[in-house]
Scaffold this motif. Structure first.
Motif, PDB file in Angstrom:
ATOM      1  N   GLU A 107       0.818  -1.208   0.000  1.00 29.43           N
ATOM      2  CA  GLU A 107       0.000   0.000   0.000  1.00 29.43           C
ATOM      3  C   GLU A 107       0.859   1.269   0.000  1.00 29.43           C
ATOM      4  O   GLU A 107       0.492   2.269  -0.609  1.00 29.43           O
ATOM      5  CB  GLU A 107      -0.973  -0.043   1.181  1.00 29.43           C
ATOM      6  N   TYR A 108       1.990   1.212   0.660  1.00 31.63           N
ATOM      7  CA  TYR A 108       2.901   2.355   0.597  1.00 31.63           C
ATOM      8  C   TYR A 108       3.323   2.574  -0.854  1.00 31.63           C
ATOM      9  O   TYR A 108       3.367   3.718  -1.345  1.00 31.63           O
ATOM     10  CB  TYR A 108       4.131   2.132   1.477  1.00 31.63           C
ATOM     11  N   ASN A 109       3.633   1.482  -1.540  1.00 29.33           N
ATOM     12  CA  ASN A 109       4.066   1.606  -2.928  1.00 29.33           C
ATOM     13  C   ASN A 109       2.963   2.134  -3.835  1.00 29.33           C
ATOM     14  O   ASN A 109       3.232   2.845  -4.801  1.00 29.33           O
ATOM     15  CB  ASN A 109       4.583   0.261  -3.438  1.00 29.33           C
ATOM     16  N   LEU A 110       1.725   1.777  -3.505  1.00 26.38           N
ATOM     17  CA  LEU A 110       0.602   2.323  -4.266  1.00 26.38           C
ATOM     18  C   LEU A 110       0.577   3.848  -4.080  1.00 26.38           C
ATOM     19  O   LEU A 110       0.452   4.601  -5.049  1.00 26.38           O
ATOM     20  CB  LEU A 110      -0.698   1.685  -3.763  1.00 26.38           C
ATOM     21  N   ALA A 111       0.722   4.273  -2.837  1.00 30.56           N
ATOM     22  CA  ALA A 111       0.735   5.713  -2.541  1.00 30.56           C
ATOM     23  C   ALA A 111       1.932   6.405  -3.207  1.00 30.56           C
ATOM     24  O   ALA A 111       1.814   7.518  -3.718  1.00 30.56           O
ATOM     25  CB  ALA A 111       0.757   5.936  -1.027  1.00 30.56           C
ATOM     26  N   LEU A 112       3.070   5.724  -3.214  1.00 30.07           N
ATOM     27  CA  LEU A 112       4.274   6.275  -3.844  1.00 30.07           C
ATOM     28  C   LEU A 112       4.078   6.409  -5.360  1.00 30.07           C
ATOM     29  O   LEU A 112       4.495   7.398  -5.970  1.00 30.07           O
ATOM     30  CB  LEU A 112       5.464   5.363  -3.525  1.00 30.07           C
ATOM     31  N   GLY A 113       3.408   5.443  -5.957  1.00 29.65           N
ATOM     32  CA  GLY A 113       3.112   5.509  -7.391  1.00 29.65           C
ATOM     33  C   GLY A 113       2.227   6.706  -7.724  1.00 29.65           C
ATOM     34  O   GLY A 113       2.417   7.371  -8.746  1.00 29.65           O
ATOM     35  N   PHE A 114       1.265   6.985  -6.847  1.00 33.64           N
ATOM     36  CA  PHE A 114       0.418   8.173  -7.042  1.00 33.64           C
ATOM     37  C   PHE A 114       1.264   9.439  -7.035  1.00 33.64           C
ATOM     38  O   PHE A 114       1.068  10.346  -7.837  1.00 33.64           O
ATOM     39  CB  PHE A 114      -0.613   8.281  -5.914  1.00 33.64           C
ATOM     40  N   ARG A 115       2.204   9.481  -6.073  1.00 37.01           N
ATOM     41  CA  ARG A 115       3.107  10.630  -5.975  1.00 37.01           C
ATOM     42  C   ARG A 115       3.892  10.838  -7.274  1.00 37.01           C
ATOM     43  O   ARG A 115       4.029  11.954  -7.763  1.00 37.01           O
ATOM     44  CB  ARG A 115       4.125  10.373  -4.864  1.00 37.01           C
ATOM     45  N   ARG A 116       4.415   9.744  -7.798  1.00 38.20           N
ATOM     46  CA  ARG A 116       5.243   9.833  -9.015  1.00 38.20           C
ATOM     47  C   ARG A 116       4.412  10.272 -10.207  1.00 38.20           C
ATOM     48  O   ARG A 116       4.840  11.122 -11.001  1.00 38.20           O
ATOM     49  CB  ARG A 116       5.915   8.476  -9.267  1.00 38.20           C
ATOM     50  N   ALA A 117       3.210   9.692 -10.319  1.00 37.63           N
ATOM     51  CA  ALA A 117       2.349  10.087 -11.439  1.00 37.63           C
ATOM     52  C   ALA A 117       2.009  11.575 -11.330  1.00 37.63           C
ATOM     53  O   ALA A 117       2.008  12.304 -12.326  1.00 37.63           O
ATOM     54  CB  ALA A 117       1.078   9.237 -11.426  1.00 37.63           C
ATOM     55  N   GLN A 118       1.740  12.011 -10.096  1.00 38.00           N
ATOM     56  CA  GLN A 118       1.393  13.422  -9.877  1.00 38.00           C
ATOM     57  C   GLN A 118       2.556  14.349 -10.230  1.00 38.00           C
ATOM     58  O   GLN A 118       2.359  15.396 -10.839  1.00 38.00           O
ATOM     59  CB  GLN A 118       0.990  13.621  -8.414  1.00 38.00           C
ATOM     60  N   SER A 119       3.778  13.943  -9.863  1.00 34.78           N
ATOM     61  CA  SER A 119       4.956  14.756 -10.194  1.00 34.78           C
ATOM     62  C   SER A 119       5.064  14.955 -11.697  1.00 34.78           C
ATOM     63  O   SER A 119       5.300  16.067 -12.184  1.00 34.78           O
ATOM     64  CB  SER A 119       6.239  14.076  -9.708  1.00 34.78           C
ATOM     65  N   ALA A 120       4.890  13.852 -12.429  1.00 29.11           N
ATOM     66  CA  ALA A 120       4.983  13.936 -13.895  1.00 29.11           C
ATOM     67  C   ALA A 120       3.856  14.806 -14.439  1.00 29.11           C
ATOM     68  O   ALA A 120       4.068  15.656 -15.312  1.00 29.11           O
ATOM     69  CB  ALA A 120       4.938  12.541 -14.506  1.00 29.11           C
ATOM     70  N   GLN A 121       2.650  14.610 -13.895  1.00 29.47           N
ATOM     71  CA  GLN A 121       1.504  15.390 -14.377  1.00 29.47           C
ATOM     72  C   GLN A 121       1.713  16.879 -14.132  1.00 29.47           C
ATOM     73  O   GLN A 121       1.501  17.707 -15.029  1.00 29.47           O
ATOM     74  CB  GLN A 121       0.219  14.939 -13.676  1.00 29.47           C
ATOM     75  N   GLU A 122       2.128  17.218 -12.919  1.00 29.22           N
ATOM     76  CA  GLU A 122       2.302  18.640 -12.601  1.00 29.22           C
ATOM     77  C   GLU A 122       3.359  19.280 -13.504  1.00 29.22           C
ATOM     78  O   GLU A 122       3.213  20.419 -13.936  1.00 29.22           O
ATOM     79  CB  GLU A 122       2.690  18.802 -11.118  1.00 29.22           C
ATOM     80  N   TYR A 123       4.394  18.493 -13.805  1.00 28.79           N
ATOM     81  CA  TYR A 123       5.442  19.054 -14.663  1.00 28.79           C
ATOM     82  C   TYR A 123       4.922  19.282 -16.078  1.00 28.79           C
ATOM     83  O   TYR A 123       5.173  20.326 -16.693  1.00 28.79           O
ATOM     84  CB  TYR A 123       6.671  18.136 -14.679  1.00 28.79           C
ATOM     85  N   LEU A 124       4.165  18.304 -16.594  1.00 25.62           N
ATOM     86  CA  LEU A 124       3.603  18.468 -17.944  1.00 25.62           C
ATOM     87  C   LEU A 124       2.684  19.683 -18.000  1.00 25.62           C
ATOM     88  O   LEU A 124       2.712  20.455 -18.968  1.00 25.62           O
ATOM     89  CB  LEU A 124       2.847  17.206 -18.366  1.00 25.62           C
ATOM     90  N   VAL A 125       1.889  19.874 -16.960  1.00 22.77           N
ATOM     91  CA  VAL A 125       0.997  21.038 -16.916  1.00 22.77           C
ATOM     92  C   VAL A 125       1.819  22.326 -16.883  1.00 22.77           C
ATOM     93  O   VAL A 125       1.511  23.297 -17.586  1.00 22.77           O
ATOM     94  CB  VAL A 125       0.044  20.951 -15.694  1.00 22.77           C
ATOM     95  N   SER A 126       2.905  22.286 -16.114  1.00 26.65           N
ATOM     96  CA  SER A 126       3.756  23.485 -16.037  1.00 26.65           C
ATOM     97  C   SER A 126       4.401  23.796 -17.383  1.00 26.65           C
ATOM     98  O   SER A 126       4.817  24.916 -17.628  1.00 26.65           O
ATOM     99  CB  SER A 126       4.836  23.303 -14.964  1.00 26.65           C
ATOM    100  N   ARG A 127       4.462  22.785 -18.236  1.00 25.09           N
ATOM    101  CA  ARG A 127       5.042  22.985 -19.573  1.00 25.09           C
ATOM    102  C   ARG A 127       3.966  23.230 -20.633  1.00 25.09           C
ATOM    103  O   ARG A 127       4.210  23.161 -21.823  1.00 25.09           O
ATOM    104  CB  ARG A 127       5.905  21.783 -19.969  1.00 25.09           C
ATOM    105  N   GLY A 128       2.736  23.417 -20.174  1.00 24.90           N
ATOM    106  CA  GLY A 128       1.704  23.852 -21.094  1.00 24.90           C
ATOM    107  C   GLY A 128       0.715  22.804 -21.562  1.00 24.90           C
ATOM    108  O   GLY A 128      -0.177  23.082 -22.359  1.00 24.90           O
ATOM    109  N   VAL A 129       0.838  21.577 -21.072  1.00 25.54           N
ATOM    110  CA  VAL A 129      -0.166  20.571 -21.443  1.00 25.54           C
ATOM    111  C   VAL A 129      -1.413  20.834 -20.602  1.00 25.54           C
ATOM    112  O   VAL A 129      -1.323  21.038 -19.396  1.00 25.54           O
ATOM    113  CB  VAL A 129       0.361  19.136 -21.178  1.00 25.54           C
ATOM    114  N   SER A 130      -2.555  20.798 -21.243  1.00 23.67           N
ATOM    115  CA  SER A 130      -3.791  21.100 -20.523  1.00 23.67           C
ATOM    116  C   SER A 130      -4.099  20.035 -19.471  1.00 23.67           C
ATOM    117  O   SER A 130      -4.109  18.837 -19.763  1.00 23.67           O
ATOM    118  CB  SER A 130      -4.956  21.174 -21.513  1.00 23.67           C
ATOM    119  N   GLY A 131      -4.377  20.498 -18.250  1.00 30.85           N
ATOM    120  CA  GLY A 131      -4.740  19.583 -17.169  1.00 30.85           C
ATOM    121  C   GLY A 131      -6.011  18.812 -17.474  1.00 30.85           C
ATOM    122  O   GLY A 131      -6.247  17.736 -16.937  1.00 30.85           O
ATOM    123  N   LEU A 132      -6.841  19.346 -18.368  1.00 32.95           N
ATOM    124  CA  LEU A 132      -8.088  18.668 -18.719  1.00 32.95           C
ATOM    125  C   LEU A 132      -7.835  17.367 -19.482  1.00 32.95           C
ATOM    126  O   LEU A 132      -8.701  16.516 -19.567  1.00 32.95           O
ATOM    127  CB  LEU A 132      -8.962  19.588 -19.588  1.00 32.95           C
TER     128      LEU A 132
END
Lengths: 169, 439
Positions: A107-132
Motif C-alpha cells: 500500500e505504501y508503494n501504491l501511494a508512492l506511485g500516485f506521488r510519481r504520477a502526480q509529479s509527472a503530471q504537474e510538470y507536464l501542466v507546467s510545460r503547457g499541457v492542458s490539465g483537462l
C-alpha cells in the motif's frame, strides 16, 4: 480534469451492466492494454503523430530514485519532450501511471506511485499541457517492467508512464 | 445437559463422570523455550460402518491441528499399549503414562441416514488421571467433517493452553497466477489450514489487500475494476460486491473495518497525496482524519474502536503513528532503526504487528502500542502484511521469494517467534486476512 471525469461515467456504467463478474479487460481504461502494451509497437512509428512514435521516439517513461518522487534533471528533460509532443498532438487524452519497485510494502508503494504520477503530471501542466487532458493512476509494485530482484531492474521499475488513449469524442 | 448452538454445528456439553476443569495439565505460552505437550488421538470409534472413514479423517485432522500449533507433539499409534475399542470404556491411565502421553483425546463418530454427523469426545489429563473438562457433543452435516475436527482440536487447545481457539476459522487472501510482470490476482477464502479454497472474484482486475470483518461476513478490498484503484465491499456468502463512494476526484485504497464493522478507515489519494479517512458505512459519509503532505496509509483500529494506528512518512521515512478516532494529533510510536509499515492491532489489544524494513531485509514484528518491547518474528528478502489469528497468538503473513520467478506464499508464526510454517496452497498467495472463529 472534470471534463474527462464526466466523459468516463457512461462508459463505466455500461461496463458495470454488461459484465457481472467485473471482468473489465482491454477496454480504454482496462488493465491489459495499459502498461507498455506490445500491441502499440505494431503501429507505424514513422507516423510522427502516432502512439508508437510517442512511445518509441519521444519516450513515455520517466525514472525515479528509491522512495523518491522528485524529478531529476534527466526526468525533466524527458518530460519537456513529452510536453512538446503532447501539445502538438491534442487528439490524445493522457493517463499517467506511477509505479514502484518491489522493495516496499504494497500500500505504501501504491501511494508512492500516485506521488510519481502526480509529479509527472504537474510538470507536464507546467510545460503547457492542458490539465483537462490528464489523469493519473498508480499501480504500486503490481506491474513491474523488469522482473529481476536487483537494482538494474528496480531502477527501471520506479517509473511513471505517459499513456495515450484515443480522445473521447 | 447444556445445549449451545454454533450455527451449522450444534454443540452439547454433556456431563462426564469426572469434572476437572482447569486441571493441572496446562501449557503456559511464554517467551521461554517450551517442551511440546505430548498427546495421543487413538482412532475415533465409528458407531456405524458408514462413519468409519469419517472417524479416521477427523481423528487425523485433530492430531494435525494440534501438531501444527507447535505446542503439541503426537505420540504415534504404533507405541500404544491400550487398544481401545469403544468410547464408553474407562481409560487405562497406566497404559498411556507408560508411553509418556500427557493428554488423551477419545471420541465416537456416528452418521445417520439423513446425512447427520455426530461426534462425542473427551479429553483426559493422563498423569493426573482425570478427565479435563466435560465431554462434548458436536452435531452437524456430514459435509462439515473438517470443521468438526477443527472444533474438537480447538477445544483441546483451549482447555490445555487457556488461550482462545483459532483452528475453526477462515482466511481471506489474494490468490495469484501468471508471470511476475503480468500477475493475475483474485480474492479467495480458505480454511485456516489452507484447505477448501474458494474464489470470491475473477482474475481480470488487480485486487489488493482484502480485509475481513470481525463477524467474518464481509470483505473490504481494493480493486482496479474501473481501471483505477477503488474500495469495494464484498459479501462472502453471495460474493456480491459494491464500490464504496470514497470521493469523486480521488482514489481510495487500504480499507479496514472498525471492530463493530460499521465504519471503515482507509486512504484517499487526492492530487498525489494520500491521507486517512473514516467512513460510516450506513451513511457512506467520510470524515478526514489526517491532513499531512506525507503518505498516510495502512490504518488499523484498536480492538476497542477508539484509536487507529497507521503508517506515515511525514518524518522522512515510513513510521507508525497512533491517533484517537475522535481526532487529534498523531503520535509516533516507532523509533528503532528502519522503516515500519502495515501496522495491525492484535485482537487482544496488547500488541501491534508490523512489517519492518531494515538492512535490505523485511521482517514481521510486534510491539506494544507505545512502541516498547519490539520483537522481530521473521525475516527474509520480502516478508509483508501481517494478520492476527482470532486468539491473538499466531500471525500469518506473505513471504515473497527473490528473482524473476519470485512469488509470494503464506506463512504463519507464533507470537513468541517459534513455529514458523509455510502454508502449501499449490499457487502463489499474498495479503492474508484472518477471520473469526466460526460460530
Amino acid at each position: 480534469m472534470r471534463l474527462i471525469h464526466l466523459a468516463f461515467v457512461p462508459f463505466l456504467a455500461l461496463v458495470a451492466c454488461t459484465d457481472p463478474e467485473g471482468g473489465f479487460n482491454g477496454g480504454l481504461l482496462g488493465d491489459s492494454s495499459s502498461w507498455d502494451d506490445p500491441a502499440a509497437n505494431a503501429e507505424d512509428q514513422s507516423d510522427p503523430t502516432s502512439q508508437a512514435f510517442f512511445e518509441k521516439k519521444i519516450g513515455n517513461r520517466v525514472l525515479f530514485e528509491i522512495n523518491k518522487y522528485t524529478l531529476s534533471s534527466s526526468a525533466k528533460a524527458g518530460l519537456d519532450e513529452q510536453a512538446r509532443w503532447l501539445i502538438d498532438n491534442p487528439q490524445y487524452v493522457i493517463i499517467i501511471e506511477g509505479h514502484a519497485d518491489e522493495q516496499g510494502t504494497r500500500e505504501y508503494n501504491l501511494a508512492l506511485g500516485f506521488r510519481r504520477a502526480q509529479s509527472a503530471q504537474e510538470y507536464l501542466v507546467s510545460r503547457g499541457v492542458s490539465g483537462l487532458r490528464l489523469k493519473t493512476r498508480s499501480y504500486g509494485k503490481e506491474r513491474p517492467l523488469e522482473i529481476c530482484s536487483a537494482e538494474r531492474c528496480y531502477a527501471k521499475n520506479r517509473r511513471s508512464v505517459t499513456l495515450l488513449t484515443a480522445g473521447l469524442s | 445437559m447444556r445445549l449451545i448452538y454454533f450455527g451449522v454445528l450444534a454443540i452439547v456439553l454433556w456431563t462426564g463422570a469426572v469434572l476437572a476443569q482447569n486441571g493441572p495439565l496446562k501449557i503456559e505460552i511464554t517467551d521461554g523455550v517450551i517442551e511440546p505437550l505430548t498427546f495421543a488421538v487413538p482412532m475415533f470409534e465409528a458407531k456405524n460402518i458408514e462413519a468409519a472413514a469419517i472417524a479416521t479423517k477427523i481423528s487425523r485432522l485433530v492430531a494435525k491441528d494440534l501438531t501444527n500449533s507447535g505446542l503439541f507433539r503426537e505420540i504415534s499409534a504404533n507405541r500404544f499399549i491400550a487398544q481401545r475399542t469403544t468410547f464408553a470404556e474407562a481409560v487405562r491411565y497406566p497404559d498411556w503414562r507408560a508411553i509418556n502421553t500427557q493428554a488423551l483425546v477419545t471420541a465416537s463418530v456416528e452418521t445417520s441416514s439423513t446425512g447427520r454427523l455426530t461426534v462425542k469426545f473427551r479429553i483426559f489429563d493422563v498423569f493426573s488421571g482425570v478427565q479435563l473438562g466435560r465431554g462434548m457433543q458436536l452435531s452437524g452435516s456430514t459435509q462439515a467433517v473438517r470443521r468438526m475436527a477443527h472444533k474438537v482440536a480447538d477445544q483441546v487447545y483451549e482447555r490445555i493452553t487457556g488461550e482462545g481457539p483459532y483452528f475453526d476459522s477462515k482466511i481471506v487472501f489474494v490468490s495469484e497466477s501468471g508471470p511476475k510482470d503480468k500477475r493475475l490476482k483474485r480474492l479467495a477464502i480458505m480454511d485456516f489450514d489452507g484447505e477448501n479454497v474458494q474464489f470470491l472474484t475473477g482474475n481480470k482486475n488487480i485486487v489488493l489487500a482484502p480485509r475481513i470483518s470481525k463477524d467474518g461476513k464481509k470483505v473490504l478490498y481494493t480493486s482496479f475494476e474501473t481501471g483505477f484503484p477503488q474500495i469495494y465491499l464484498l459479501d462472502i456468502s453471495t460474493a456480491g460486491r459494491k464500490r464504496l463512494p470514497t470521493s469523486d476526484d480521488g482514489m481510495g485504497f487500504s480499507p479496514r473495518f472498525s471492530p463493530d464493522s460499521k465504519r471503515i478507515v482507509y486512504s484517499l489519494e487526492q492530487g498525489g497525496n494520500s491521507d486517512i479517512y473514516l467512513m460510516d458505512l450506513a451513511t457512506a459519509r467520510s470524515k478526514r482524519m489526517t491532513s499531512s503532505l506525507a503518505i498516510d496509509t495502512a490504518p488499523s483500529f484498536s480492538p476497542d474502536g477508539r484509536q487507529i494506528v497507521f503508517e506515515s512518512d511525514r518524518s522522512g521515512t515510513q513510521q507508525l503513528y497512533l491517533m484517537p478516532v475522535s481526532g487529534g494529533t498523531p503520535k509516533r510510536i516507532s523509533f528503532e532503526n528502519g522503516r515500519y509499515g502495515t501496522p495491525v492491532w492484535s485482537p487482544r489489544g496488547d500488541l501491534i504487528a508490523f512489517t519492518k524494513q531494515s538492512n535490505g531485509r523485511f521482517n514481521i514484528g510486534v510491539m506494544r502500542d507505545d512502541g516498547s518491547e519490539e520483537r522481530l518474528l521473521s525475516g527474509s528478502f520480502l516478508d509483508e502484511g501481517p494478520t492476527w489469528s482470532p486468539n491473538g497468538r499466531v500471525i500469518m503473513f506473505a513471504r515473497q521469494t527473490q528473482g524473476p520467478k519470485g512469488a509470494p506464499s503464506l506463512y504463519s508464526v507464533d507470537i513468541t517467534g517459534r513455529n514458523l510454517r509455510a502454508l502449501n496452497l499449490g499457487a502463489p498467495a499474498s495479503d492474508p486476512s484472518w477471520g473469526p472463529v466460526q460460530p
